[in-house]
Motif scaffolding. Structure first.
Motif, PDB file in Angstrom:
ATOM      1  N   ALA A   5      57.331  28.043  72.591  1.00 54.35           N
ATOM      2  CA  ALA A   5      57.090  28.185  73.981  1.00 54.35           C
ATOM      3  C   ALA A   5      58.479  28.001  74.681  1.00 54.35           C
ATOM      4  O   ALA A   5      59.207  28.700  75.722  1.00 54.35           O
ATOM      5  CB  ALA A   5      55.904  27.932  74.937  1.00 54.35           C
ATOM      6  N   VAL A   6      59.080  26.787  74.220  1.00 54.88           N
ATOM      7  CA  VAL A   6      60.120  26.351  75.025  1.00 54.88           C
ATOM      8  C   VAL A   6      61.650  26.848  74.405  1.00 54.88           C
ATOM      9  O   VAL A   6      62.485  27.173  74.851  1.00 54.88           O
ATOM     10  CB  VAL A   6      60.009  24.862  75.206  1.00 54.88           C
ATOM     11  N   ARG A   7      61.647  26.782  73.132  1.00 58.69           N
ATOM     12  CA  ARG A   7      62.913  26.929  72.220  1.00 58.69           C
ATOM     13  C   ARG A   7      63.037  28.198  71.599  1.00 58.69           C
ATOM     14  O   ARG A   7      63.876  28.663  71.061  1.00 58.69           O
ATOM     15  CB  ARG A   7      63.253  25.950  71.148  1.00 58.69           C
ATOM     16  N   GLY A   8      62.054  28.924  71.637  1.00 58.21           N
ATOM     17  CA  GLY A   8      61.806  30.366  70.960  1.00 58.21           C
ATOM     18  C   GLY A   8      61.054  30.414  69.566  1.00 58.21           C
ATOM     19  O   GLY A   8      61.059  29.356  68.866  1.00 58.21           O
ATOM     20  N   PHE A   9      60.226  31.251  69.540  1.00 54.10           N
ATOM     21  CA  PHE A   9      59.157  31.527  68.523  1.00 54.10           C
ATOM     22  C   PHE A   9      59.712  31.656  67.011  1.00 54.10           C
ATOM     23  O   PHE A   9      59.307  31.283  66.049  1.00 54.10           O
ATOM     24  CB  PHE A   9      57.910  32.445  68.602  1.00 54.10           C
ATOM     25  N   LYS A  10      60.861  32.314  67.114  1.00 58.60           N
ATOM     26  CA  LYS A  10      61.477  32.645  65.723  1.00 58.60           C
ATOM     27  C   LYS A  10      61.830  31.446  65.018  1.00 58.60           C
ATOM     28  O   LYS A  10      61.411  31.444  63.787  1.00 58.60           O
ATOM     29  CB  LYS A  10      62.707  33.459  66.071  1.00 58.60           C
ATOM     30  N   SER A  11      62.536  30.452  65.386  1.00 59.87           N
ATOM     31  CA  SER A  11      63.133  29.549  64.457  1.00 59.87           C
ATOM     32  C   SER A  11      61.956  28.423  64.429  1.00 59.87           C
ATOM     33  O   SER A  11      61.635  27.896  63.373  1.00 59.87           O
ATOM     34  CB  SER A  11      64.090  28.530  65.434  1.00 59.87           C
ATOM     35  N   ALA A  12      60.792  28.734  65.341  1.00 62.87           N
ATOM     36  CA  ALA A  12      59.690  27.538  65.393  1.00 62.87           C
ATOM     37  C   ALA A  12      58.722  28.005  64.168  1.00 62.87           C
ATOM     38  O   ALA A  12      58.373  27.234  63.403  1.00 62.87           O
ATOM     39  CB  ALA A  12      58.943  27.422  66.802  1.00 62.87           C
ATOM     40  N   LEU A  13      58.761  29.321  64.297  1.00 63.17           N
ATOM     41  CA  LEU A  13      57.555  30.017  63.122  1.00 63.17           C
ATOM     42  C   LEU A  13      58.526  29.970  61.733  1.00 63.17           C
ATOM     43  O   LEU A  13      57.991  29.433  60.736  1.00 63.17           O
ATOM     44  CB  LEU A  13      57.383  31.278  63.163  1.00 63.17           C
ATOM     45  N   LEU A  14      59.643  29.841  61.809  1.00 58.55           N
ATOM     46  CA  LEU A  14      60.552  29.959  60.339  1.00 58.55           C
ATOM     47  C   LEU A  14      60.589  28.191  59.821  1.00 58.55           C
ATOM     48  O   LEU A  14      60.384  28.243  58.742  1.00 58.55           O
ATOM     49  CB  LEU A  14      62.086  30.130  60.811  1.00 58.55           C
ATOM     50  N   GLY A  15      60.533  27.451  60.643  1.00 55.18           N
ATOM     51  CA  GLY A  15      60.197  26.104  60.349  1.00 55.18           C
ATOM     52  C   GLY A  15      58.903  25.747  59.864  1.00 55.18           C
ATOM     53  O   GLY A  15      58.796  25.143  58.776  1.00 55.18           O
ATOM     54  N   ALA A  16      57.659  26.164  60.594  1.00 56.11           N
ATOM     55  CA  ALA A  16      56.517  26.153  60.038  1.00 56.11           C
ATOM     56  C   ALA A  16      56.096  26.878  58.617  1.00 56.11           C
ATOM     57  O   ALA A  16      55.539  26.502  57.744  1.00 56.11           O
ATOM     58  CB  ALA A  16      55.560  26.680  61.020  1.00 56.11           C
ATOM     59  N   LEU A  17      56.759  27.957  58.612  1.00 57.49           N
ATOM     60  CA  LEU A  17      56.665  28.904  57.234  1.00 57.49           C
ATOM     61  C   LEU A  17      57.435  28.101  56.004  1.00 57.49           C
ATOM     62  O   LEU A  17      57.013  28.148  54.998  1.00 57.49           O
ATOM     63  CB  LEU A  17      57.513  30.167  57.702  1.00 57.49           C
ATOM     64  N   ALA A  18      58.729  27.523  56.456  1.00 56.76           N
ATOM     65  CA  ALA A  18      59.498  26.903  55.407  1.00 56.76           C
ATOM     66  C   ALA A  18      58.667  25.619  54.863  1.00 56.76           C
ATOM     67  O   ALA A  18      58.836  25.378  53.728  1.00 56.76           O
ATOM     68  CB  ALA A  18      60.863  26.507  55.913  1.00 56.76           C
ATOM     69  N   ALA A  19      57.844  25.023  56.004  1.00 50.61           N
ATOM     70  CA  ALA A  19      57.033  23.739  55.525  1.00 50.61           C
ATOM     71  C   ALA A  19      55.986  24.291  54.298  1.00 50.61           C
ATOM     72  O   ALA A  19      55.517  23.769  53.519  1.00 50.61           O
ATOM     73  CB  ALA A  19      56.555  23.064  56.676  1.00 50.61           C
ATOM     74  N   VAL A  20      55.286  25.417  54.853  1.00 51.73           N
ATOM     75  CA  VAL A  20      54.162  26.025  53.866  1.00 51.73           C
ATOM     76  C   VAL A  20      54.864  26.149  52.616  1.00 51.73           C
ATOM     77  O   VAL A  20      54.183  26.088  51.420  1.00 51.73           O
ATOM     78  CB  VAL A  20      53.543  27.032  54.747  1.00 51.73           C
ATOM     79  N   VAL A  21      55.739  26.970  52.557  1.00 53.75           N
ATOM     80  CA  VAL A  21      56.547  27.446  51.388  1.00 53.75           C
ATOM     81  C   VAL A  21      56.685  26.117  50.521  1.00 53.75           C
ATOM     82  O   VAL A  21      56.110  26.141  49.347  1.00 53.75           O
ATOM     83  CB  VAL A  21      57.633  28.213  51.418  1.00 53.75           C
ATOM     84  N   LEU A  22      57.438  24.999  51.200  1.00 59.68           N
ATOM     85  CA  LEU A  22      57.691  24.038  50.296  1.00 59.68           C
ATOM     86  C   LEU A  22      56.312  23.236  49.631  1.00 59.68           C
ATOM     87  O   LEU A  22      56.486  22.737  48.866  1.00 59.68           O
ATOM     88  CB  LEU A  22      58.456  22.995  51.089  1.00 59.68           C
ATOM     89  N   LEU A  23      55.298  23.230  50.424  1.00 63.20           N
ATOM     90  CA  LEU A  23      54.107  22.518  50.183  1.00 63.20           C
ATOM     91  C   LEU A  23      53.485  23.328  48.965  1.00 63.20           C
ATOM     92  O   LEU A  23      52.992  22.883  47.908  1.00 63.20           O
ATOM     93  CB  LEU A  23      53.120  22.551  51.370  1.00 63.20           C
ATOM     94  N   ALA A  24      53.696  24.646  49.197  1.00 66.92           N
ATOM     95  CA  ALA A  24      52.755  25.316  48.271  1.00 66.92           C
ATOM     96  C   ALA A  24      53.777  25.319  46.845  1.00 66.92           C
ATOM     97  O   ALA A  24      52.924  25.179  45.757  1.00 66.92           O
ATOM     98  CB  ALA A  24      53.011  26.940  48.454  1.00 66.92           C
ATOM     99  N   VAL A  25      54.937  25.222  46.922  1.00 67.67           N
ATOM    100  CA  VAL A  25      55.955  24.793  45.825  1.00 67.67           C
ATOM    101  C   VAL A  25      55.572  23.498  45.179  1.00 67.67           C
ATOM    102  O   VAL A  25      55.277  23.548  43.844  1.00 67.67           O
ATOM    103  CB  VAL A  25      57.367  25.207  45.899  1.00 67.67           C
ATOM    104  N   LEU A  26      55.555  22.596  45.919  1.00 65.17           N
ATOM    105  CA  LEU A  26      55.154  21.378  45.435  1.00 65.17           C
ATOM    106  C   LEU A  26      53.827  21.160  44.867  1.00 65.17           C
ATOM    107  O   LEU A  26      53.680  20.352  43.609  1.00 65.17           O
ATOM    108  CB  LEU A  26      55.117  20.223  46.613  1.00 65.17           C
ATOM    109  N   VAL A  27      52.883  21.729  45.494  1.00 62.93           N
ATOM    110  CA  VAL A  27      51.467  21.826  44.776  1.00 62.93           C
ATOM    111  C   VAL A  27      51.390  22.599  43.500  1.00 62.93           C
ATOM    112  O   VAL A  27      50.815  22.429  42.525  1.00 62.93           O
ATOM    113  CB  VAL A  27      50.362  22.742  45.909  1.00 62.93           C
ATOM    114  N   GLY A  28      52.213  24.002  43.715  1.00 61.18           N
ATOM    115  CA  GLY A  28      52.394  24.582  42.019  1.00 61.18           C
ATOM    116  C   GLY A  28      52.824  23.771  41.266  1.00 61.18           C
ATOM    117  O   GLY A  28      52.525  23.835  39.995  1.00 61.18           O
TER     118      GLY A  28
END
Lengths: 256, 68
Positions: A29-52
């Motif tokens: 809401a303060v810095r923009g959703f594009k970068s905020a969502l990208l950060g969250a998505l990158a974390a989810v992808v990294l976690l999925a790779v680690l679990v895999g």
């Protein structure tokens, strides 16, 4: 299907996901959703790779205390800085941020740099990446713990999936109302959130005992809001009396 | 390098806030390692309040002294 594993994971991971959602929404809401969502998505992808790659032994491989210390310190430093500035602005000790003017400046800056809008915000990315990674890792620990102990990994995973869907829907619903909140209020809220989560995680990394566990984040938020309101009220009185001094002085000068 | 500059910027933005916070965190870590885990949480909690209060109070003192 194991009801205990499903219910426990649904509740446990739900709490972790809501904590991550709070950070993503506040920063977005303060810095923009594009970068905020990208950060969250990158974390989810990294976690999925680690679990895999690693699978269940991930629990013993990852040193969560170090992660909590690094991410917690980062969030605490940024959060308390924002909170301090928001308090100073509310109290009139610092000029309120002129949003229209800064938007125009940013537009001109980007034009001069030859960029087309929607630039990448490293702070938003790093903050939501850190927050989502840490909360996601805790959610994975919960799924693995309940899945392995109840010998029903599919039920535990299903519980986490339901929690994910519910929290994502909550996030979508809360996004629009957030965009109507004034900038300084939003920065104040983000400052309080990041300071509370940052200090909580740092405390966890030092192995302190937070009263009632994760509920302490709520107590920290309440304390910070209360102290901030007291500070704003006190500072406003000082600003008002200083202004009265200036007015008295100018009346004396003109009266001579 | 840019990360270090950002971190340094955070520290020099208000030295009082950063130093009180740092002292509170170090004390909390020491106290917690001495098995006083609940006290460690209290030190962090108190450190946040004191750091914020001292930092903002310094700003209003500056404002008051300027107008005297």
């Amino acid at each position: 299907m194991n009801g205990f594993a499903l219910g426990s994971t649904l509740l446990g991971t739900g709490v972790e996901f809501i904590e991550a959602l709070t950070i993503v929404l506040a920063v977005g809401a303060v810095r923009g959703f594009k970068s905020a969502l990208l950060g969250a998505l990158a974390a989810v992808v990294l976690l999925a790779v680690l679990v895999g790659i690693i699978g269940a032994p991930l629990v013993s491989v990852m040193h969560i205390l170090w992660l909590q210390m690094i991410i917690g310190l980062f969030m605490l430093l940024f959060g308390i800085r924002w909170l301090r500035k928001a308090i100073l602005r509310y109290a009139g000790l610092k000029a309120l941020h002129n949003e229209a003017e800064s938007y125009q400046k940013e537009l001109e800056r980007q034009k001069a740099a030859g960029k087309s809008g929607g630039s990448f915000d490293r702070f938003a990315f790093a903050t939501t990446f850190g927050g989502t990674f840490l909360e996601g890792l805790e959610a994975i620990f919960i799924v693995l713990t309940f899945g392995l102990s109840s010998h029903s990994m599919s039920s535990a995973i299903l519980g986490a999936l339901i929690a994910t869907v519910v929290v994502v829907l909550l996030g979508v619903a809360a996004r629009r109302p957030l965009s109507t909140i004034p900038e300084n209020t939003m920065k104040f809220v983000v400052g309080v959130m990041l300071t509370a989560f940052g200090s909580f995680w740092l405390g966890e990394s030092f192995r302190v005992t937070w009263p009632q566990g994760e509920l302490s984040v709520v107590y920290l938020v309440a304390t910070l809001v209360l102290v901030s309101l007291l500070l704003v009220a006190r500072a406003k009185r000082v600003v008002a009396s200083s202004q009265a001094n200036i007015d008295d002085h100018s009346v004396e000068v003109h009266g001579r | 390098m840019k990360v270090l500059r950002t971190l340094w910027g955070l520290l020099v933005d208000d030295g009082r806030l950063a130093s009180i916070l740092l002292v509170a965190l170090i004390v909390a870590a020491i106290v917690s390692s001495a098995h006083l885990h609940l006290l460690g949480a209290g030190v962090i909690w108190l450190g946040l309040i004191v750091a914020l209060w001292v930092s903002v109070a310094h700003q209003w003192r500056l404002k008051r002294n300027k107008t005297k």
